[in-house]
Scaffold this motif. Structure first.
Motif, PDB file in Angstrom:
ATOM      1  N   ILE A  83      53.156  28.368  36.129  1.00 56.49           N
ATOM      2  CA  ILE A  83      54.616  28.382  36.271  1.00 56.49           C
ATOM      3  C   ILE A  83      55.267  27.505  35.211  1.00 56.49           C
ATOM      4  N   ILE A  84      54.770  26.282  35.048  1.00 61.69           N
ATOM      5  CA  ILE A  84      55.362  25.353  34.078  1.00 61.69           C
ATOM      6  C   ILE A  84      55.200  25.901  32.656  1.00 61.69           C
ATOM      7  N   ARG A  85      54.062  26.515  32.373  1.00 63.87           N
ATOM      8  CA  ARG A  85      53.814  27.051  31.031  1.00 63.87           C
ATOM      9  C   ARG A  85      54.758  28.206  30.700  1.00 63.87           C
ATOM     10  N   LYS A  86      55.025  29.062  31.679  1.00 64.58           N
ATOM     11  CA  LYS A  86      55.816  30.266  31.412  1.00 64.58           C
ATOM     12  C   LYS A  86      57.322  30.067  31.536  1.00 64.58           C
ATOM     13  N   MET A  87      57.754  28.930  32.045  1.00 63.62           N
ATOM     14  CA  MET A  87      59.193  28.701  32.169  1.00 63.62           C
ATOM     15  C   MET A  87      59.808  28.550  30.781  1.00 63.62           C
ATOM     16  N   ASP A  88      60.936  29.200  30.586  1.00 63.54           N
ATOM     17  CA  ASP A  88      61.623  29.164  29.294  1.00 63.54           C
ATOM     18  C   ASP A  88      62.818  28.217  29.403  1.00 63.54           C
ATOM     19  N   CYS A  89      62.523  26.914  29.313  1.00 59.72           N
ATOM     20  CA  CYS A  89      63.571  25.912  29.460  1.00 59.72           C
ATOM     21  C   CYS A  89      63.099  24.608  28.824  1.00 59.72           C
ATOM     22  N   THR A  90      63.997  23.652  28.736  1.00 52.56           N
ATOM     23  CA  THR A  90      63.605  22.346  28.204  1.00 52.56           C
ATOM     24  C   THR A  90      63.314  21.357  29.326  1.00 52.56           C
ATOM     25  N   MET A  91      64.045  21.444  30.428  1.00 54.25           N
ATOM     26  CA  MET A  91      63.846  20.542  31.560  1.00 54.25           C
ATOM     27  C   MET A  91      63.394  21.338  32.779  1.00 54.25           C
ATOM     28  N   VAL A  92      62.518  20.722  33.574  1.00 51.69           N
ATOM     29  CA  VAL A  92      62.056  21.335  34.813  1.00 51.69           C
ATOM     30  C   VAL A  92      62.273  20.331  35.944  1.00 51.69           C
ATOM     31  N   GLU A  93      62.575  20.855  37.119  1.00 49.66           N
ATOM     32  CA  GLU A  93      62.884  20.016  38.271  1.00 49.66           C
ATOM     33  C   GLU A  93      61.939  20.370  39.416  1.00 49.66           C
ATOM     34  N   LEU A  94      61.318  19.363  40.018  1.00 52.19           N
ATOM     35  CA  LEU A  94      60.439  19.564  41.172  1.00 52.19           C
ATOM     36  C   LEU A  94      61.033  18.841  42.365  1.00 52.19           C
ATOM     37  N   GLU A  95      61.063  19.546  43.487  1.00 48.34           N
ATOM     38  CA  GLU A  95      61.642  18.982  44.697  1.00 48.34           C
ATOM     39  C   GLU A  95      60.796  19.370  45.898  1.00 48.34           C
ATOM     40  N   LEU A  96      60.473  18.398  46.725  1.00 52.58           N
ATOM     41  CA  LEU A  96      59.758  18.646  47.976  1.00 52.58           C
ATOM     42  C   LEU A  96      60.809  19.001  49.018  1.00 52.58           C
ATOM     43  N   VAL A  97      60.872  20.287  49.372  1.00 53.49           N
ATOM     44  CA  VAL A  97      61.911  20.778  50.270  1.00 53.49           C
ATOM     45  C   VAL A  97      61.543  20.495  51.717  1.00 53.49           C
ATOM     46  N   ASP A  98      60.331  20.846  52.078  1.00 49.93           N
ATOM     47  CA  ASP A  98      59.839  20.639  53.427  1.00 49.93           C
ATOM     48  C   ASP A  98      58.589  19.775  53.309  1.00 49.93           C
ATOM     49  N   TYR A  99      57.843  19.628  54.364  1.00 46.77           N
ATOM     50  CA  TYR A  99      56.648  18.793  54.312  1.00 46.77           C
ATOM     51  C   TYR A  99      55.660  19.248  53.246  1.00 46.77           C
ATOM     52  N   SER A 100      55.566  20.553  53.038  1.00 47.33           N
ATOM     53  CA  SER A 100      54.607  21.038  52.054  1.00 47.33           C
ATOM     54  C   SER A 100      55.168  22.125  51.139  1.00 47.33           C
ATOM     55  N   LEU A 101      56.455  22.386  51.192  1.00 48.79           N
ATOM     56  CA  LEU A 101      57.070  23.393  50.330  1.00 48.79           C
ATOM     57  C   LEU A 101      57.709  22.711  49.127  1.00 48.79           C
ATOM     58  N   VAL A 102      57.285  23.135  47.932  1.00 47.94           N
ATOM     59  CA  VAL A 102      57.780  22.544  46.691  1.00 47.94           C
ATOM     60  C   VAL A 102      58.615  23.582  45.952  1.00 47.94           C
ATOM     61  N   ARG A 103      59.794  23.174  45.519  1.00 41.39           N
ATOM     62  CA  ARG A 103      60.663  24.049  44.738  1.00 41.39           C
ATOM     63  C   ARG A 103      60.616  23.583  43.287  1.00 41.39           C
ATOM     64  N   ILE A 104      60.217  24.493  42.406  1.00 42.93           N
ATOM     65  CA  ILE A 104      60.194  24.230  40.969  1.00 42.93           C
ATOM     66  C   ILE A 104      61.332  25.040  40.372  1.00 42.93           C
ATOM     67  N   SER A 105      62.267  24.363  39.730  1.00 40.82           N
ATOM     68  CA  SER A 105      63.436  25.085  39.234  1.00 40.82           C
ATOM     69  C   SER A 105      63.825  24.612  37.844  1.00 40.82           C
ATOM     70  N   SER A 106      64.578  25.495  37.188  1.00 41.13           N
ATOM     71  CA  SER A 106      65.143  25.194  35.873  1.00 41.13           C
ATOM     72  C   SER A 106      66.470  25.933  35.780  1.00 41.13           C
TER      73      SER A 106
END
Length: 196
Positions: A83-106
Motif C-alpha cells: 500500500i505504501i509503495r503504490k500510493m501516489d503522494c508525498t505524505m501518508v497518514e496512519l490512524e488507529l481507528v478501532d482496537y485493531s483497524l488501521v486507516r492509511i490515507s493520503s
C-alpha cells in the motif's frame, strides 16, 4: 495512534524492517511489522523469532513526522509495504481507528487494514550483551568447518541444525550434532576484561 510522515522515507524504513520477517512465521503477529508510536518517535520492529530488526524514526526535516497521538499496532507487512509503495503522494497518514483497524490515507486514497494488537507481539530484547570476546576470522572459519559437517540438515529437529557456541572459564566450546555423530572444537579465549 495517529501520525503523518513522508511516504518515501517511511517506505524505506519499513523495507529495512521487513527483511527480518518470514512468510512462514510460527506466530501470526510475526508476519507483521510492530509500529509503536511514542510522543517523539516511532519504533518499527520486524522479526521471524530468530532474526529481529528495529528501526527508530525521530522527527526531522527528511521525514516530516507529525505525531498527533501515541499507540501501537502490528500490521501485516506485505500489505502495508504494498500500500505504501503504490500510493501516489508525498505524505501518508496512519490512524488507529478501532482496537485493531488501521486507516492509511493520503490526498488521493484511503485504505483500511485489520491489524493485530501489539500485546500479541513477542517482547524482543535488543539490549547489548554485557560480556563479549573477540575471535580471529581464521579461528571462526576453522570452528565452522570442523563442526558444521556433523549438524543435521533436516528440519524435524531445528535445534540440531546449527553449531552451539558456549564460552566458559576463558574457553570456547563449539559443538555440532545430528544425534548420530558429534563434532566438538575447544578453543582457549583471551578475554579483554575492559569489555566485560
Amino acid at each position: 495512534m495517529h501520525f503523518s510522515i513522508d511516504r518515501k522515507y517511511f517506505y524505506e524504513k519499513l523495507s529495512v524492517v521487513s527483511r527480518a520477517i518470514s512468510v512462514f512465521s510460527p506466530l501470526p503477529a510475526l508476519s507483521g511489522i510492530c509500529i509503536d508510536v511514542k510522543s517523539d518517535q516511532i519504533i518499527l520492529t520486524g522479526s521471524d523469532s530468530n532474526v529481529s530488526i528495529r528501526s527508530t524514526i525521530v522527527r526531522g526535516e527528511l521525514n516530516q513526522l507529525d505525531i498527533d497521538s501515541t499507540g501501537s499496532i502490528v500490521i501485516e507487512s506485505k500489505y502495508l509495504l504494498e500500500i505504501i509503495r503504490k500510493m501516489d503522494c508525498t505524505m501518508v497518514e496512519l490512524e488507529l481507528v478501532d482496537y485493531s483497524l488501521v486507516r492509511i490515507s493520503s490526498d488521493n486514497g484511503q485504505f483500511n487494514l485489520n491489524g493485530i494488537q501489539s500485546n500479541e507481539y513477542p517482547n524482543i530484547d535488543f539490549s547489548q550483551p554485557t560480556n563479549s570476546f573477540e575471535l580471529k576470522s581464521k579461528d571462526l572459519k576453522d570452528i565452522v568447518s570442523q563442526t558444521s559437517f556433523a549438524c543435521s540438515d533436516k528440519d524435524t529437529r531445528p535445534v540440531l541444525n546449527g553449531v552451539n557456541f558456549k564460552a566458559s572459564n576463558n574457553t570456547l566450546y563449539c559443538s555440532g550434532t545430528d544425534s548420530y555423530r558429534l563434532a566438538r572444537k575447544v578453543l582457549p579465549l583471551q578475554i579483554n576484561h575492559d569489555s566485560i
